[in-house]
Design an enzyme around this catalytic site. Sequence first.
Site, PDB file in Angstrom:
ATOM      1  N   SER A  38      75.036 -12.131 197.273  1.00  0.00           N
ATOM      2  CA  SER A  38      76.142 -11.162 197.269  1.00  0.00           C
ATOM      3  C   SER A  38      75.930  -9.982 196.336  1.00  0.00           C
ATOM      4  CB  SER A  38      77.445 -11.874 196.896  1.00  0.00           C
ATOM      5  OG  SER A  38      77.817 -12.787 197.904  1.00  0.00           O
TER       6      SER A  38
ATOM      7  N   GLU B 132      22.796  -4.570 153.258  1.00  0.00           N
ATOM      8  CA  GLU B 132      21.954  -4.359 154.435  1.00  0.00           C
ATOM      9  C   GLU B 132      20.787  -3.390 154.216  1.00  0.00           C
ATOM     10  OE1 GLU B 132      22.228  -5.799 157.559  1.00  0.00           O
ATOM     11  OE2 GLU B 132      23.670  -7.137 156.607  1.00  0.00           O
TER      12      GLU B 132
END
Length: 815
Positions: A472, A88
Amino acid sequence: MLKKAFFHIISWALLLVTVGVLIGFIILYHLNKDLPDHSTLKNYSPPVLSRVFSSDGRLIGEHAQEKRIFVPYEYIPPKIIHAFLAAEDQNFFYHKGIDVLSIFRAAMTNVMSNGKRPGGASTITQQVARNFFLTNELSLVRKLKEVILAIRIEQVLSKERIIEIYLNQIFLGNRSYGVAAAALRYFNKSLEDLTVPEIAFLAGLPKAPSTYNPKRNPQAAMNRRNWVLERLWKTGLIEEGEFRAFTKHPIELLQRDETENVRADYFQETVRKELIDVFGEDAFYGGGLFIKTSLDTRLQTICNEVFPNALLDLDKKHGWRGAIRNIADVEKDPNNIKHWMEYLHAVNVGCIPEGWRLALVTNLESTKTTLITEEGVGVISMDTMKWAGAPLKNGVPGASIKSPDQALNIGDLIFVSKIKDNQYALQQIPKISGGMVVMDPHTGRVLALTGGFSFQQSQFNRATQAMRQSGSSIKPFVYLTAFERGVKPTDTYVDEPISIHLGQGLGTWTPKNFMNEFKGAMTVRRALETSNNMVTIKLAQKVGMKNVAKVIKKMGIIDKPPIQLALVLGSGETTVYKMTTAFAIIANGGKKITPTVVDWVQDKEGKMLYKHDDRKVDFLRASSWDGKTIPTISDTRTQIVDPAHAYMITSILQGAVENSPAKTAFVPGQILAGKSGTSNDSKDVWYIGYSANLVVGIYLGYDVPQGLGKMATGGWLAAPIFKTFMEKALENEPAIPFQVPSNAKLYRVNKHTGQATLPNDPDAMWEIAWQKDRIFETEEPSETSNESSDKVDSIPADRSGSEPTEQHASHPGIL
């Protein structure tokens, strides 16, 4: 004349220069006026992904808008820095923000480009300026701003700081920002473990991450990687021989090892929601949080195996609902294998469950089905698909099929799972779903959790979000209320028909027992063990519904319980997450706990932001330690249930597990307690069970409630899941008895009458008495007074009052 002409030329030149300078100053003034404050980069702190870990340190998830792991400059290997500079900005350490020679070279290249998109000559500093402060717009104004910002950035930041910002900020594809995140994403490696070819690949990505994606464009990715390698060679960073060898290396992407990841999607989603509520989205997705969860990877793995398989088995009992769709053209050309394999690769049917495949039926015979998968031709044996009868109707499943053509047609698109070689099994995504929670009763730490068959299929978390009638499973808390108000397990009530007038114009409520049978006189213990409805209602009437509702609220089951008798039979709605927490309080002896999926949270710098366990440790100084005294940890939990009353419930629920004829929750060699639940019309079924150190809650049902079948109960459907899980979770673990609290006493009673009895009574069993202010409310007959004073630390597995080999009376049902 010549002098005059020369003077005019000089004058015009000066004028032009002056005008040019003025124009330049005007342009710079306007550009400067609009430029952002570049000094903010001094305090650069990028959003960093948050990572979620199990209790044993294994990664279970990462969360970020931009997946980034920040690495300071000094920890970035030099070979990575050199590679990115070679690709770069090779003159990075020599220019002042812009590289004039590179600009000239790029300009000449652009002149020769014949109208193609112009190439750039941006330095790394310019890229930092553009990425932080500008857009990617192609214009002279943007480029001038970029140049000015780059020069200014170089004036306030060191080269090391600039490259650090760049390598942590740059986008490298696949939602990866920065080199550290990209190294993990592409190669499952830390920066120091990357090879030179892998580094070169990453260094080639900033220019166009999508273009150089090796999955999408393998040749372009290879060419770009090799170009970076060439730059490394030509700049003297690698030898020519290394360059030649490296260019022959394939680009091998490595996914994260499955042994490092644990599939806990519903658990992780619970963590995400909880922490966003606490810290907010910005901190969670960008704060770099280190999140240590309560997840036990071994228990979660068992949960991942047991629960989905149970849903599949249960769903198959409800019959075959048909193929995904039918492809009529298959019957016309069933032997075009390559074509249909390509079709299966391309067709979209949504998420395919893990381990399953799509298949097309190409032939049906009496004993097998021939099909095509992406792997080629396969078969389904008739023996493996007998379950595929007509779907459930009026609570009754259809008959088993006798030949494949009763369920399938040529051209059917179906799901299959591989058995071995070319043999497959027919599959369908279950409509029945549910949730499962595994919790430490002493701390409230959630050790495992699942909220359905597949998170990819449905993100609705049935463990934490599905509000369902408890059936229950609520009854233990009715009995707890009764014990808190003086009722004893030995008290006797009559199981008989009841009719209750609900008020003027509301009619009469006539509740029933599950089998519509009535057993006459029975003890309170027996009533809860057998889940008797009539005695439960009588107890609620005795102690008052307001008191029952207060206990249910105190235990965190329902925030605003309705003051209605139907509540005690399970009409109220709650989640399995809340119900498991309530049972955990019973299991730990009545201490209030707060369920949690998070142990602690640190920020990216290691500062502790949250800690679930806030207990204090009384440390001892080494200089004064006697070598024997052990540091103590303070118990900050609030006692919300009397330990004796909690133990009464545990003792009875232990009997419910051990004395059920079907033994659907019983694990040989272990001491367990539990309670099932079934809502009206069997739409929802539950089982909450526990050992001394583990509580497991299970709920099953349809997302749009409907009956699960005739005679479907929590005891028959949910309890076996609990049993299978506990068999695996407690494998090779010793049985740990439930401990008798100091304010409770065990004494012998007759199991039928509840009356105190002698040791030689063949129907004797241990029962529990509550000691208030150290005075026992119940005493044994005087003949056994000496024996009754003996300390008993735990109830024997069968709680027999004589020899431990005796068994409790069997129960009539397993509701």
